[in-house]
Scaffold this active site. Sequence first.
Site, PDB file in Angstrom:
ATOM      1  N   GLU A   1      30.575  49.717 -11.137  1.00 21.89           N
ATOM      2  CA  GLU A   1      30.941  48.359 -11.590  1.00 21.89           C
ATOM      3  C   GLU A   1      30.051  47.886 -12.734  1.00 21.89           C
ATOM      4  OE1 GLU A   1      29.293  49.042  -8.911  1.00 21.89           O
ATOM      5  OE2 GLU A   1      27.682  47.571  -8.639  1.00 21.89           O
TER       6      GLU A   1
ATOM      7  N   CYS B   1      27.230  52.749  -3.471  1.00 23.50           N
ATOM      8  CA  CYS B   1      25.785  52.738  -3.209  1.00 23.50           C
ATOM      9  C   CYS B   1      25.471  52.589  -1.713  1.00 23.50           C
ATOM     10  CB  CYS B   1      25.086  51.672  -4.059  1.00 23.50           C
ATOM     11  SG  CYS B   1      23.304  51.936  -4.126  1.00 23.50           S
TER      12      CYS B   1
ATOM     13  N   HIS C   1      26.460  52.927  -9.322  1.00 21.16           N
ATOM     14  CA  HIS C   1      27.120  51.618  -9.419  1.00 21.16           C
ATOM     15  C   HIS C   1      28.124  51.618 -10.572  1.00 21.16           C
ATOM     16  CE1 HIS C   1      25.074  48.983  -6.498  1.00 21.16           C
ATOM     17  NE2 HIS C   1      24.046  49.797  -6.656  1.00 21.16           N
TER      18      HIS C   1
END
Length: 246
Positions: free
Chosen positions: A222, A116, A220
Amino acid sequence: MTSQRPLIACATYRKFVEQKSPIEVYGLMPAYTEAVFAAGGLPLLIPLGLDEEALQNVLERVDGLLLPGGGDVAPGYYNGDTADGSVREVDEARDRSELMLVQQALEIGKPLLAICRGHQVFNVALGGTLWEDLLQGMPGSQPHDCGQNGREFLAHTVQLEPESRLARILGAGEVQVNSLHHQGIRALAPPLRPVGAAPDGLIEAVELREHPFAVGVQWHPENLIHVVPSMLNLFRELVLAADAAR
Ligand code: MN
């Protein structure tokens, strides 16, 4: 002896936490360190406030680097509009630290995953520019700032370049991603290869050839490892490259 997990240095950011009076802390959302750990790496947080030599010391001792999301890069670093009112949460100490980390990691061939804001820092560090605000600046931009739907919300697709490392890692030609950003790449830094694009044409993934592993993604991953399991592969690939580089 236990087997040694590759050390993945994770950049952190400054936050103010409400105590009796607000105090400053350096930190990181746990999803990042959990994804690195789930992928077989050992995450270590790098504080802000280190000078260039100290950051070099860190990179020499770790096996890989992760740059997380966060606020906007100061427009002065990419010849942007410093008076643009849409630019938010600028922390120039963080900018300086992360720009140095990227440059050093590339110089010494240290594996790097940039997420990001990190993807944007990666581009700026190599001479690219950003849209200060996609909706106001980029012609035909679709909504990318979709945080109101939660961090796991799949906001749009990303079309992957068939011959890219990223397409191989994710095992697909197209992926569904979350979208939690209001800025994005405007002019791509010449050394970077665009390997993923949103439907509106925004470059959402980049790779550097001639490097063991240097990948940037605008989304993102994660936050998606339980929703789109292949997203953990990005962290696995970082850890594998880190392991191979030691
Ligand atoms: Mn997006």
